[in-house]
Design a protein around this motif. Structure first.
Motif, PDB file in Angstrom:
ATOM      1  N   GLU A 115      -1.578  -0.669  -1.349  1.00 11.24           N
ATOM      2  CA  GLU A 115      -0.415  -1.146  -2.103  1.00 11.24           C
ATOM      3  C   GLU A 115      -0.680  -2.510  -2.725  1.00 11.24           C
ATOM      4  O   GLU A 115      -0.277  -2.782  -3.866  1.00 11.24           O
ATOM      5  N   LEU A 118      -2.765  -1.905  -5.732  1.00 13.84           N
ATOM      6  CA  LEU A 118      -1.975  -1.345  -6.829  1.00 13.84           C
ATOM      7  C   LEU A 118      -1.101  -2.409  -7.478  1.00 13.84           C
ATOM      8  O   LEU A 118      -1.045  -2.520  -8.711  1.00 13.84           O
ATOM      9  N   ASP A 119      -0.419  -3.198  -6.661  1.00 11.81           N
ATOM     10  CA  ASP A 119       0.442  -4.252  -7.216  1.00 11.81           C
ATOM     11  C   ASP A 119      -0.370  -5.250  -8.023  1.00 11.81           C
ATOM     12  O   ASP A 119       0.066  -5.707  -9.097  1.00 11.81           O
ATOM     13  N   LEU A 122      -1.358  -3.689 -11.386  1.00 10.45           N
ATOM     14  CA  LEU A 122      -0.221  -3.610 -12.303  1.00 10.45           C
ATOM     15  C   LEU A 122       0.120  -4.989 -12.870  1.00 10.45           C
ATOM     16  O   LEU A 122       0.447  -5.128 -14.055  1.00 10.45           O
ATOM     17  N   LEU A 135      -6.990   4.489 -10.992  1.00 10.62           N
ATOM     18  CA  LEU A 135      -5.585   4.719 -10.666  1.00 10.62           C
ATOM     19  C   LEU A 135      -5.311   6.074 -10.010  1.00 10.62           C
ATOM     20  O   LEU A 135      -4.570   6.134  -9.019  1.00 10.62           O
ATOM     21  N   CYS A 139      -3.674   5.994  -6.237  1.00  9.87           N
ATOM     22  CA  CYS A 139      -2.348   6.555  -5.958  1.00  9.87           C
ATOM     23  C   CYS A 139      -2.445   7.704  -4.967  1.00  9.87           C
ATOM     24  O   CYS A 139      -1.605   7.836  -4.062  1.00  9.87           O
ATOM     25  N   ARG A 170       7.762   5.512  -5.258  1.00 15.26           N
ATOM     26  CA  ARG A 170       7.347   4.536  -6.282  1.00 15.26           C
ATOM     27  C   ARG A 170       5.929   4.829  -6.762  1.00 15.26           C
ATOM     28  O   ARG A 170       5.654   4.803  -7.969  1.00 15.26           O
ATOM     29  N   VAL A 171       5.016   5.118  -5.820  1.00 18.71           N
ATOM     30  CA  VAL A 171       3.626   5.385  -6.201  1.00 18.71           C
ATOM     31  C   VAL A 171       3.544   6.634  -7.063  1.00 18.71           C
ATOM     32  O   VAL A 171       2.814   6.674  -8.073  1.00 18.71           O
ATOM     33  N   ILE A 174       4.628   5.869 -10.558  1.00 19.80           N
ATOM     34  CA  ILE A 174       3.587   5.132 -11.289  1.00 19.80           C
ATOM     35  C   ILE A 174       2.522   6.099 -11.790  1.00 19.80           C
ATOM     36  O   ILE A 174       2.077   6.023 -12.949  1.00 19.80           O
ATOM     37  N   ASP A 177       3.981   8.206 -14.672  1.00 15.91           N
ATOM     38  CA  ASP A 177       4.098   7.428 -15.907  1.00 15.91           C
ATOM     39  C   ASP A 177       2.744   7.260 -16.591  1.00 15.91           C
ATOM     40  O   ASP A 177       2.660   7.194 -17.826  1.00 15.91           O
ATOM     41  N   ALA A 178       1.682   7.186 -15.768  1.00 14.54           N
ATOM     42  CA  ALA A 178       0.333   7.025 -16.325  1.00 14.54           C
ATOM     43  C   ALA A 178      -0.300   8.366 -16.685  1.00 14.54           C
ATOM     44  O   ALA A 178      -1.417   8.394 -17.216  1.00 14.54           O
TER      45      ALA A 178
END
Length: 514
Positions: A115, A118-119, A122, A135, A139, A170-171, A174, A177-178
């Motif tokens: 995490e 990932l943060d 981003l 990514l 994820c 949330r993951v 993400i 969305d990608a």
């Protein structure tokens, strides 16, 4: 995919004071981890993961790669300790907790590292190469790690922190969305290929399967069955008339049974139903019940006897059905105390009636009964007792103010907190007789010790008797006998009904006197 990451060395060569920030030092550290001592290796790996979380200036581009290599190094050791946790018959409470903390703690640390990576990515902004190659793997591994946290919490029967679902949701958002949620990546070792969406769907179905009534090994097998049949379940982003479960990726709550449609439709909602998976699981169950073999394509990590697999498949077929099970009996809310003795030996003493209904010198628990139905009780425990409390534990129970003992078994167990728990207890019998059974051929020898057993004197077929025996006592070739009111009673074995680590429940035929 991860092999390709190794070719992106130019992206990950920034030097840093932390040894894991350098690719060569990281490789050397991993190669020098103990190979033949799982406890020591995982202790060292856990220390490195903690150091990554504490290193505020660790280069973001290298953080995931460090976590990934440490995970790959840990997997063989985690598997070894998981086997010990799941397959050792009688672990002490201290050893059980040690193994649980090591395994569950690893996945918590690893998910936090992923995490953080990932943060950081981003916040910094990802280049096209990183977004394409890193990514999807990040994820997928992150959701898989959080899924393992959920499973190890379930091994202790909860409580699973609700925020885990928000983190996984949330993951997945993400990744969606990608445009990489469906991208298959190699998880390393023997873990095979997976995707972020697939890992999330596995944990959705796992949660919906209501594991509170299964033992840890059965939970593990259920997870493997779910993974095999995952492609047969039907998932959608909109509610359908026959959707059974739903979840909102934004919310800190697990998947719920779809008793009614959500108040408002949202793009973050996900729904699923068993689809073809239910019939596929029933087909395998029927094969096993008829004496057939498990299909070769179903990989469970080891060989298991049908008697181990059948209860798991029956459970999954019930709870992952187009219409999940409803309670067989209405519950009535009550509030009274109940005295509880655990185990066959203590129950034998209670039902022998030699101590006026309150056996002296035995550790009697006091539980608060919250609801009663024809089938049993729901009880609240304000202080979780010793290592004996588990699904399948045999109980002798006496309601406050009463004189008679009841016989029951723990069917559900859910921890509300480290000290509080709720249990569901099935009543096995209200009329029980304690007896010492002796093998028929050996009964004439006074020196032969009897087997402490409990005769269930209700709910039997004509001419039969159900009997609670110590584990591994039932033999389909061996008859028993005992003395009742001065008369010899002979019992011929019919079949074993249930086996737990506490007892066996078997049916016997009453042989008419000659």
């Amino acid at each position: 995919m991860l092999n390709k990451m190794g070719k992106l060395g130019g992206l990950f060569e920034k030097r840093n004071g932390h040894p894991l920030a350098d690719a060569r030092e990281l490789q050397q550290i991993v190669s020098e981890l103990p190979k033949d001592n799982a406890f020591k290796a995982l202790d060292e790996i856990g220390g490195w993961l903690e150091s990554l979380l504490a290193a505020g200036d660790f280069p973001v581009e290298r953080l995931f790669d460090a976590g990934r290599q440490l995970e790959d190094a840990a997997i063989p050791h985690l598997r070894r300790l998981s086997r010990e946790y799941l397959h050792t018959i009688r672990l002490s409470r201290a050893e059980e907790k040690r193994l649980w903390v090591i395994n569950g703690g690893f996945w918590k640390l690893l998910s936090s590292v992923y995490e953080q990576a990932l943060d950081g990515m981003l916040a910094k902004g990802m280049s096209p190469d990183v977004a394409k190659h890193v990514l999807p793997a990040l994820c997928t591994r992150l959701i898989a790690a959080l899924r393992s946290v959920v499973k190890w919490e379930q091994f202790h029967y909860g409580p699973t922190p609700p925020e885990l679902w928000q983190r996984m949701g949330r993951v997945l958002m993400i990744a969606e969305d990608a445009g990489v949620a469906n991208r298959l990546v190699n998880l390393g070792g023997q873990q095979g290929n997976a995707s972020a969406l697939g890992e999330y769907r596995k944990v959705m179905v796992f949660q919906a399967a209501s594991m509170d009534s299964l033992l840890p090994l059965e939970i593990e097998l259920a997870e493997r069955f779910i993974a095999h049949f995952l492609g047969e379940f039907e998932f959608s982003s909109v509610a359908e008339h026959d959707s059974v479960y739903w979840v909102d990726l934004r919310l800190a709550q697990p998947p719920l049974r779809l008793a009614r449609m959500p108040a408002e439709a949202a793009a973050t909602q996900r729904f699923f139903k068993p689809g073809r998976a239910h019939d596929a699981m029933r087909a395998v169950l029927q094969t096993l019940e008829q004496g057939g073999d498990l299909p070769e394509e179903i990989k469970l990590g080891s060989q298991y006897q049908a008697k181990t697999l059948i209860p798991v498949l029956r459970h999954l077929c019930a709870y992952l059905a187009p219409i999940p099970p409803q309670r067989r009996h209405d519950r009535h809310r009550v509030k009274h105390r109940m005295s509880v003795l655990n185990g066959l030996v203590n129950a034998f003493v209670a039902f022998s009636g030699e101590f006026g209904g309150r056996p002296a010198g035995l550790q009697i628990e006091s539980w608060v009964v919250e609801n009663v139905s024809r089938g049993g009780f729901g009880a609240l425990l304000n202080n979780i007792p010793g290592e004996w409390l588990k699904v399948g534990a045999l109980l002798a129970m006496q309601p406050e103010g009463g004189q008679n003992w009841l016989l029951g078994c723990v069917r559900r167990y859910h921890r509300e907190s480290p000290t509080d728990a709720r249990v569901g207890i099935e009543t096995l019998a209200r009329i029980v007789e304690a007896a010492e059974l002796k093998p028929k051929m050996a009964s004439s020898y006074a020196a032969v010790a009897g087997i402490p057993s409990l005769l269930l004197l209700e709910g039997n077929a004509p001419g039969e008797l159900r009997i609670i025996l110590p584990p591994y006592s039932f033999d389909p070739r061996e008859s028993f006998e005992y003395v009742h009111n001065g008369r010899r009673v002979v019992l011929e074995p019919l079949l074993i009904v249930e086996q737990t680590s506490d007892y066996e429940l078997a049916r016997y035929r009453l042989v008419p006197p000659a």
